[in-house]
Design an enzyme around this catalytic site. Sequence first.
Site, PDB file in Angstrom:
ATOM      1  N   ASN A 154      67.625  82.127  34.314  1.00 28.70           N
ATOM      2  CA  ASN A 154      67.774  83.159  33.284  1.00 28.70           C
ATOM      3  C   ASN A 154      68.182  84.492  33.895  1.00 28.70           C
ATOM      4  OD1 ASN A 154      66.905  81.151  31.622  1.00 28.70           O
ATOM      5  ND2 ASN A 154      64.797  81.901  31.482  1.00 28.70           N
ATOM      6  N   ILE A 155      68.987  85.221  33.129  1.00 26.00           N
ATOM      7  CA  ILE A 155      69.434  86.532  33.610  1.00 26.00           C
ATOM      8  C   ILE A 155      68.619  87.657  32.977  1.00 26.00           C
ATOM      9  CG2 ILE A 155      71.742  85.675  34.150  1.00 26.00           C
ATOM     10  CD1 ILE A 155      72.774  86.954  31.573  1.00 26.00           C
ATOM     11  N   HIS A 205      71.140  82.619  38.780  1.00 24.97           N
ATOM     12  CA  HIS A 205      72.351  82.923  37.998  1.00 24.97           C
ATOM     13  C   HIS A 205      72.518  84.425  37.761  1.00 24.97           C
ATOM     14  CE1 HIS A 205      72.495  78.527  36.306  1.00 24.97           C
ATOM     15  NE2 HIS A 205      72.919  78.612  37.556  1.00 24.97           N
ATOM     16  N   CYS A 243      83.264 102.518  39.831  1.00 28.45           N
ATOM     17  CA  CYS A 243      82.125 102.090  40.648  1.00 28.45           C
ATOM     18  C   CYS A 243      81.477 103.339  41.264  1.00 28.45           C
ATOM     19  CB  CYS A 243      82.598 101.131  41.737  1.00 28.45           C
ATOM     20  SG  CYS A 243      81.329 100.833  42.994  1.00 28.45           S
ATOM     21  N   GLY A 273      61.881  74.392  30.258  1.00 29.15           N
ATOM     22  CA  GLY A 273      62.834  74.972  29.307  1.00 29.15           C
ATOM     23  C   GLY A 273      64.277  74.967  29.765  1.00 29.15           C
ATOM     24  N   LEU A 275      60.862  71.386  25.313  1.00 33.03           N
ATOM     25  CA  LEU A 275      60.699  71.083  23.899  1.00 33.03           C
ATOM     26  C   LEU A 275      60.963  69.601  23.639  1.00 33.03           C
ATOM     27  CD1 LEU A 275      59.916  72.795  21.481  1.00 33.03           C
ATOM     28  CD2 LEU A 275      62.332  73.243  21.074  1.00 33.03           C
TER      29      LEU A 275
HETATM   30  C1  BJW Z   1      62.563  74.983  24.876  1.00 36.30           C
HETATM   31  C2  BJW Z   1      62.215  75.854  23.861  1.00 36.30           C
HETATM   32  C3  BJW Z   1      60.895  76.299  23.826  1.00 36.30           C
HETATM   33  C4  BJW Z   1      64.296  75.384  23.629  1.00 36.30           C
HETATM   34  N1  BJW Z   1      60.029  75.878  24.758  1.00 36.30           N
HETATM   35  N2  BJW Z   1      61.687  74.571  25.776  1.00 36.30           N
HETATM   36  C5  BJW Z   1      80.859  68.121  37.218  1.00 36.30           C
HETATM   37  C6  BJW Z   1      79.711  67.526  37.716  1.00 36.30           C
HETATM   38  C7  BJW Z   1      78.705  68.288  38.321  1.00 36.30           C
HETATM   39  C8  BJW Z   1      78.848  69.666  38.435  1.00 36.30           C
HETATM   40  C9  BJW Z   1      79.987  70.241  37.941  1.00 36.30           C
HETATM   41  C10 BJW Z   1      80.981  69.483  37.351  1.00 36.30           C
HETATM   42  N3  BJW Z   1      81.981  70.313  36.950  1.00 36.30           N
HETATM   43  C11 BJW Z   1      81.609  71.591  37.270  1.00 36.30           C
HETATM   44  C12 BJW Z   1      80.411  71.547  37.878  1.00 36.30           C
HETATM   45  C13 BJW Z   1      79.639  72.712  38.384  1.00 36.30           C
HETATM   46  C14 BJW Z   1      79.139  73.588  37.262  1.00 36.30           C
HETATM   47  C15 BJW Z   1      78.383  72.730  36.255  1.00 36.30           C
HETATM   48  O1  BJW Z   1      77.205  72.411  36.421  1.00 36.30           O
HETATM   49  N4  BJW Z   1      79.010  72.361  35.165  1.00 36.30           N
HETATM   50  C16 BJW Z   1      78.350  71.486  34.180  1.00 36.30           C
HETATM   51  C17 BJW Z   1      78.636  71.998  32.797  1.00 36.30           C
HETATM   52  C18 BJW Z   1      78.765  70.078  34.449  1.00 36.30           C
HETATM   53  N5  BJW Z   1      78.257  74.538  37.871  1.00 36.30           N
HETATM   54  C19 BJW Z   1      78.706  75.688  38.370  1.00 36.30           C
HETATM   55  O2  BJW Z   1      79.885  76.020  38.269  1.00 36.30           O
HETATM   56  C20 BJW Z   1      77.724  76.530  39.134  1.00 36.30           C
HETATM   57  N6  BJW Z   1      78.240  76.813  40.405  1.00 36.30           N
HETATM   58  C21 BJW Z   1      78.465  75.851  41.291  1.00 36.30           C
HETATM   59  O3  BJW Z   1      78.246  74.682  41.067  1.00 36.30           O
HETATM   60  O4  BJW Z   1      78.950  76.346  42.470  1.00 36.30           O
HETATM   61  C22 BJW Z   1      79.361  75.409  43.468  1.00 36.30           C
HETATM   62  C23 BJW Z   1      78.340  75.323  44.556  1.00 36.30           C
HETATM   63  C24 BJW Z   1      77.031  74.985  44.277  1.00 36.30           C
HETATM   64  C25 BJW Z   1      76.112  74.861  45.293  1.00 36.30           C
HETATM   65  C26 BJW Z   1      76.508  75.073  46.585  1.00 36.30           C
HETATM   66  C27 BJW Z   1      77.830  75.432  46.878  1.00 36.30           C
HETATM   67  C28 BJW Z   1      78.741  75.539  45.851  1.00 36.30           C
HETATM   68  C29 BJW Z   1      77.498  77.853  38.417  1.00 36.30           C
HETATM   69  C30 BJW Z   1      76.800  77.656  37.108  1.00 36.30           C
HETATM   70  C31 BJW Z   1      76.702  78.989  36.381  1.00 36.30           C
HETATM   71  C32 BJW Z   1      76.026  78.823  35.039  1.00 36.30           C
HETATM   72  N7  BJW Z   1      76.142  80.020  34.327  1.00 36.30           N
HETATM   73  C33 BJW Z   1      75.472  80.153  33.047  1.00 36.30           C
HETATM   74  C34 BJW Z   1      75.838  81.541  32.489  1.00 36.30           C
HETATM   75  C35 BJW Z   1      75.114  82.590  33.348  1.00 36.30           C
HETATM   76  C36 BJW Z   1      75.126  83.931  32.801  1.00 36.30           C
HETATM   77  C37 BJW Z   1      74.701  83.951  31.344  1.00 36.30           C
HETATM   78  O5  BJW Z   1      73.502  83.783  31.020  1.00 36.30           O
HETATM   79  O6  BJW Z   1      75.583  84.185  30.524  1.00 36.30           O
HETATM   80  O7  BJW Z   1      74.066  80.016  33.183  1.00 36.30           O
HETATM   81  S1  BJW Z   1      75.882  78.842  31.873  1.00 36.30           S
HETATM   82  C38 BJW Z   1      74.278  78.747  31.148  1.00 36.30           C
HETATM   83  O8  BJW Z   1      73.698  77.440  31.403  1.00 36.30           O
HETATM   84  C39 BJW Z   1      73.428  79.769  31.911  1.00 36.30           C
HETATM   85  C40 BJW Z   1      72.154  79.008  32.096  1.00 36.30           C
HETATM   86  O9  BJW Z   1      71.407  79.562  33.162  1.00 36.30           O
HETATM   87  C41 BJW Z   1      72.617  77.604  32.334  1.00 36.30           C
HETATM   88  C42 BJW Z   1      71.560  76.550  32.105  1.00 36.30           C
HETATM   89  O10 BJW Z   1      71.168  76.531  30.758  1.00 36.30           O
HETATM   90  P1  BJW Z   1      69.646  76.234  30.388  1.00 36.30           P
HETATM   91  O11 BJW Z   1      68.796  77.331  30.869  1.00 36.30           O
HETATM   92  O12 BJW Z   1      69.280  74.873  30.791  1.00 36.30           O
HETATM   93  O13 BJW Z   1      69.694  76.385  28.792  1.00 36.30           O
HETATM   94  P2  BJW Z   1      70.050  75.257  27.689  1.00 36.30           P
HETATM   95  O14 BJW Z   1      70.343  75.961  26.434  1.00 36.30           O
HETATM   96  O15 BJW Z   1      71.055  74.299  28.188  1.00 36.30           O
HETATM   97  O16 BJW Z   1      68.667  74.435  27.547  1.00 36.30           O
HETATM   98  C43 BJW Z   1      67.525  75.016  26.983  1.00 36.30           C
HETATM   99  C44 BJW Z   1      66.408  73.982  26.990  1.00 36.30           C
HETATM  100  O17 BJW Z   1      65.215  74.594  26.530  1.00 36.30           O
HETATM  101  C45 BJW Z   1      66.667  72.770  26.073  1.00 36.30           C
HETATM  102  O18 BJW Z   1      66.334  71.570  26.755  1.00 36.30           O
HETATM  103  C46 BJW Z   1      65.715  72.994  24.887  1.00 36.30           C
HETATM  104  O19 BJW Z   1      65.225  71.787  24.334  1.00 36.30           O
HETATM  105  C47 BJW Z   1      64.611  73.773  25.564  1.00 36.30           C
HETATM  106  N8  BJW Z   1      63.865  74.649  24.651  1.00 36.30           N
HETATM  107  N9  BJW Z   1      63.312  76.056  23.044  1.00 36.30           N
HETATM  108  C48 BJW Z   1      60.451  74.994  25.679  1.00 36.30           C
HETATM  109  N10 BJW Z   1      60.442  77.144  22.846  1.00 36.30           N
END
Ligand code: BJW
Length: 248
Positions: free
Chosen positions: A99-100, A116, A143, A183, A211
Amino acid sequence: MPGASSGGHPPIVVLTGAGISRESGLATFRDPDGIWARFRIEDVATPEAYARDPERVLAFYNARRRGMTADDVRPNAAHLALARLEAEWPGGVTVVTQNIDDLHERAGSRNLIHMHGELLKARCTSCPDVRPWRNDIRVDHACPACGALGALRPHVVWFGEIPLGLDAIDTALGACGLFVSIGTSGNVYPAAGFVRQVRMLGRARAVELNLEPSEGATLFERARYGPASETVPAFVDDLLARGLAAAG
Ligand code: BJW
């Protein structure tokens, strides 16, 4: 045996995602009412989107920053419970958040990695400057460090960019005896791969609090499903009362 060498209180790594902040009033991404139902990732959350249309990307993050700093957005019982766990668990707790927002630090978590990034910081694309930033970022801002015009961007990690703190995260995952995922839907890597990483090392138990079952639900040994404001305080109470047995 996981944790056997550390007296039932091994180091804990907690991974959090947007679900933990939902009951504080911040939207998740992939739920039906989530951010990606209203915006396309390609338009607002990639470096290419920022290069193509910085005003649109900055407007998206300016609106979210204003939402995050609203008076009624506060840490909920789940954030507070994790801060209590960090204060009271003898083996040490690292919170790795995707989370940000700043709700973990406002709740009192100190050993915290924002993999992130942080929306309440701005960084310069022309120099290494990263600084606290609570107001809108505009394309005509200079900047404060190097004076470059139009070079400020939110300090967040977009798709295709390398997450922050990965060395420290690797070290913490390698040392932990308990991994707790809260989450997060398990859609985004590398965070989605952490549970497999700790299970392969064979030293840690893995618990999911969400959830509903996440993408990687079958990789966890234990799960508790329900709102984070209920499941997290209950799990923390249990851990502090019974040690690692609470995760067994
Ligand atoms: C509750 C609830 C309640 C609801 N109580 N629970 C193919 C295969 C594998 C990987 C890749 C691929 N193609 C591309 C990639 C890599 C890519 C990726 O993963 N893509 C996928 C889509 C496949 N990843 C990247 O590009 C990352 N970088 C990277 O891989 O660099 C290369 C590298 C890595 C390591 C070493 C060297 C090199 C960067 C990822 C950046 C993600 N950015 C975001 C935006 C950030 C800024 C912003 O906030 O705007 O990050 S996207 C967005 O998703 C945000 C989140 O942090 C992230 C994860 O989401 P999260 O937190 O899981 O939210 P939700 O909505 O998905 O889930 C919420 C959950 O809560 C649900 O399950 C609900 O049920 C639950 N819930 N209410 C408890 N009350």
